[in-house]
Design a protein around this motif. Structure first.
Motif, PDB file in Angstrom:
ATOM      1  N   ILE A 289      57.927  79.381  49.433  1.00  0.00           N
ATOM      2  CA  ILE A 289      57.192  78.367  50.191  1.00  0.00           C
ATOM      3  C   ILE A 289      57.777  78.197  51.589  1.00  0.00           C
ATOM      4  CG2 ILE A 289      56.377  75.984  50.230  1.00  0.00           C
ATOM      5  CD1 ILE A 289      55.204  77.653  47.975  1.00  0.00           C
ATOM      6  N   SER A 336      56.661  82.928  54.752  1.00  0.00           N
ATOM      7  CA  SER A 336      56.191  82.027  53.697  1.00  0.00           C
ATOM      8  C   SER A 336      54.801  82.456  53.240  1.00  0.00           C
ATOM      9  CB  SER A 336      56.150  80.589  54.241  1.00  0.00           C
ATOM     10  OG  SER A 336      55.328  79.765  53.446  1.00  0.00           O
ATOM     11  N   LEU A 338      52.468  80.517  52.766  1.00  0.00           N
ATOM     12  CA  LEU A 338      51.545  79.721  53.574  1.00  0.00           C
ATOM     13  C   LEU A 338      51.266  80.402  54.906  1.00  0.00           C
ATOM     14  CD1 LEU A 338      53.013  76.140  52.929  1.00  0.00           C
ATOM     15  CD2 LEU A 338      51.153  77.306  51.718  1.00  0.00           C
ATOM     16  N   LEU A 341      49.028  83.477  54.317  1.00  0.00           N
ATOM     17  CA  LEU A 341      47.617  83.146  54.087  1.00  0.00           C
ATOM     18  C   LEU A 341      46.923  82.692  55.368  1.00  0.00           C
ATOM     19  CD1 LEU A 341      47.854  81.320  50.636  1.00  0.00           C
ATOM     20  CD2 LEU A 341      47.048  83.649  51.099  1.00  0.00           C
ATOM     21  N   ILE A 342      47.633  81.943  56.210  1.00  0.00           N
ATOM     22  CA  ILE A 342      47.031  81.486  57.464  1.00  0.00           C
ATOM     23  C   ILE A 342      46.724  82.663  58.388  1.00  0.00           C
ATOM     24  CG2 ILE A 342      47.541  80.228  59.609  1.00  0.00           C
ATOM     25  CD1 ILE A 342      49.017  78.170  57.917  1.00  0.00           C
TER      26      ILE A 342
END
Length: 696
Positions: A289, A336, A338, A341-342
């Motif tokens: 994460i 990460s 996140l 994915l962004i």
């Protein structure tokens, strides 16, 4: 906190050789890219939304979005005939390379170096029109700043007062002028050719599905912090070029994929033993994460065979992206899930997600096999206190070259609270490489904490690691030096710190002593009070302080206190400190090399914006007398990742400097006093504040 075991730790040898060279080069490249990641993210969002295949591209059913897409992507013409330029192209072609070049130039020679570097980069950008000039910017920016730095050394200290700004601006202007021309006519064609060659080579590897083999190099390189040279020197520039042309690149996921690390930590969580198994779940969250991949490096160093699982998982993830032709629009940093994915390109989410899942699964499966095969041996080793995770954490920080908050937390979690030795704690030794600077300051701070807590009978001294003789009850060292200290003091409690001025580890040591005294008092309530060992045990240190107090007024002289409004590089600060010490007649010219060697071994950053550069223990012949110098850099110094404002240069002949150094340590452990030192408007005022502490 790190505690000792009966087994000697692996020696933390001074860093050097090819590995260090590659690591430093990669760190420098990373230093140009990482501060500008926010701009990469912003460009990635624009690209993901507005390229023709983006979420709001030309196929959008909403007319307004189609118009916005056309405007943002490539510009157009308004109803009144006014033309405008879009955002996507200019940002990748101009803004991002210029930011990189300015950052690189600033690293070499401050703000003016950044300006000159940006000018040179603009020359290579325009000269290589049509090619994304990340590589050109990463070369032109630092190179132009370096040229300016060398040229201005010719008249350094020779410009008459009042003419400095004129000379500085014109010298930078002329260098920028010629650098831009040279980059336009000479560097641009070379960089354009090099970019095409590298792009063709990577394209050939992708087309022939050989790019997964890169994991054989990348995964081991990550564990010893050598990956930045590959990632930021090759993958990011070529990936940006591919992304500008096709809207995606799988190169951004070769190194940043969080899957392999997650698979490894999950396998250790289920099949590991001891401290490794206890800490792996927390490390998994931080890695997957938070994107801090370095938290899994110690587990690999403690059990090197696990690198096989990482390579297999990394290669599987890359192959998945090759098969699905998926990738990211820009660099994902930190790595990460996140951030991944962004930055995932439109239409690539299935492939990218599968690449993370498959790489994690493959790493998990391979690592589980090795963990199960050696489980009996691992359990036996853990029962004997031979798990090795603490030593691996120290080696990881040594590989990185500086302490890490994430790894420090991992070290604390892996060992729990400090375990007191069976004998009464009477001798605490603060050890460093030379036994002169950082250890003396740390010992002063800890001694003061014992006094404030009312603890008597504990002798706190400082030594070089080589001088440890097996008599210490507690040994405190910088994290990178703990394994070496363990070899010398195998029966002591070992405490690792990273902030010499305000480490919470000092309070833990005080509490450990208080708890031991309370336990001993409870076990023997009728026993006569033990004879305080304080006065006798601490006599040597007291005599040293008395001698230092007698001569301290000559150790720090007013002429060796300076204030600079701007910033400097660490190398420039070392040079100034060495020159001041040499000018004071305290050292020979060879002392500068010893100071540089010390930084290569372990950083002299102390915490609270203070660094105390000094020579290695082998440089005693270069020391003629004791002296201290203090230089305040209001613009700050990047001290291997830490901000430094105060640089205190040290040369110690015998122990004459220890008293003043002790008071400097106490001064910088108080943030309010540090603020007063930072507020001093003149060198004379700063010297007065330092003298007041000395007299107190």
């Amino acid at each position: 906190m790190t505690t000792t075991s009966a087994e000697a730790g692996t020696e933390n040898r001074p860093r050097g050789g090819i590995r260090v060279g590659v690591q430093r080069f990669g760190t420098f490249l990373s230093g140009m890219i990482m501060p500008n990641i926010a701009a990469f993210i912003a460009w990635g969002l624009l690209t993901a939304l507005f390229i023709p295949d983006g979420w709001l591209g030309n196929d959008s059913p909403v007319e307004a979005w189609r118009w916005a897409d056309s405007a943002i992507l490539g510009g157009g013409e308004a109803s009144d005939g006014t033309e405008w330029t879009g955002l996507v192209g200019p940002i990748i072609n101009y803004l991002l390379p210029l930011l990189i070049a300015f950052t690189g130039g600033n690293l070499v020679y401050g703000h003016r170096g950044g300006v000159v570097g940006a000018l040179a980069a603009f020359g290579v950008i325009i000269g290589a029109e049509g090619t994304v000039m990340f590589l050109g910017a990463m070369i032109a920016g630092p190179l132009a700043a370096y040229v300016l730095k060398q040229i201005e050394r010719l008249w350094d200290g020779k410009v008459k007062a009042g003419f400095e700004m004129l000379v500085n601006n014109f010298s930078a202007g002329f260098v920028g002028f010629f650098a831009a021309l040279a980059a336009f006519f000479w560097l641009a064609p070379v960089m354009q050719w090099l970019t095409q060659v590298l792009g063709s080579a990577v394209g050939w590897l992708v087309d022939n599905r050989l790019i997964p083999l890169a994991s054989i190099i990348v995964e081991p390189a990550k564990v010893v912090f050598l990956n930045n040279a590959i990632n930021h020197g090759v993958f990011t520039p070529i990936g940006a070029e591919q992304s500008a042309q096709t809207g995606r690149s799988l190169l951004f996921l070769v190194e940043a994929n969080p899957g392999p690390g997650a698979g490894l930590l999950l396998a250790i969580t289920i099949f590991g033993v001891g401290a490794a198994r206890a800490t792996a779940p927390g490390a998994l969250v931080i890695q997957f994460i938070g994107g801090i991949h370095e938290v899994y490096f110690p587990y690999v160093l403690a059990k090197p065979v696990l690198i096989v699982g990482l390579i297999a998982g990394g290669a599987s993830g890359v192959m998945t992206n090759v098969i699905f032709q998926s990738g990211l629009v820009a660099a994902a940093s930190p790595g990460s899930i996140l951030a991944v994915l962004i930055q995932t390109a439109t239409g690539s989410h299935l492939g990218v997600i599968l690449s993370v899942v498959i790489s994690a699964a493959v790493t998990f499966a391979v690592s589980a096999v090795f963990l199960l095969a050696s489980r009996k041996r691992d359990l036996a080793a853990d029962a004997n206190g031979e798990g090795g995770l603490s030593e691996a954490i120290a080696r990881t920080e040594a590989n990185k070259g500086r302490s890490s908050a994430a790894l420090s937390g991992l070290a604390g979690a892996s060992t729990g609270t400090t375990v007191a030795p069976p004998r009464t704690i009477e001798r605490v030794v603060f050890a460093c490489d030379a036994g002169m600077g950082s250890s003396a300051m740390g010992a002063s701070v800890l001694r003061n904490k014992f006094k404030a807590a009312g603890v008597e009978g504990v002798n706190v001294t400082n030594k070089a690691i080589a001088a440890l003789d097996g008599s210490a009850d507690v040994v405190i060292t910088q994290q990178q030096l703990t394994p070496r200290a363990r070899e010398r003091e195998q029966s002591a409690v070992h405490v690792s710190v990273d902030n010499f001025m305000g480490s919470p580890r000092y309070d833990e040591v005080v509490q450990m002593v208080l708890a031991q005294r309370a336990e001993q008092a409870a076990d023997a309530p009728d026993a006569a009070p033990a004879e305080p060992a304080g006065p006798a045990g601490s006599a040597p240190a007291t005599r040293a302080e008395a001698r230092a107090a007698a001569s301290g007024s000559g150790v720090l002289e007013a002429r060796n206190v300076r204030i600079h409004a701007g910033s400097a590089s660490r190398e420039e600060a070392l040079r100034e400190a060495a020159d001041l010490l040499e000018g004071a007649g305290a050292v020979t010219g060879a002392y500068y090399d010893a100071m540089v060697a010390r930084e290569q071994t372990v950083s002299t950053y102390m915490g609270n914006e203070l660094a105390i550069p000094h020579g290695t223990n082998d440089a005693k012949d270069a020391v003629l007398a004791s002296a201290l110098t203090v230089v305040r850099y209001d613009g700050g110094i990047d001290w291997d990742g830490d901000r430094v404002t105060f640089v205190v240069g040290i040369a110690g002949k015998g122990d004459e400097h220890l008293s003043l150094l002790s008071n400097v340590a106490l001064l910088f452990s108080d943030e309010d006093q540090v603020a007063r030192l930072k507020a001093a408007e003149t060198p004379e005022e700063l010297y007065t504040l330092l003298q007041t502490v000395n007299e107190g």
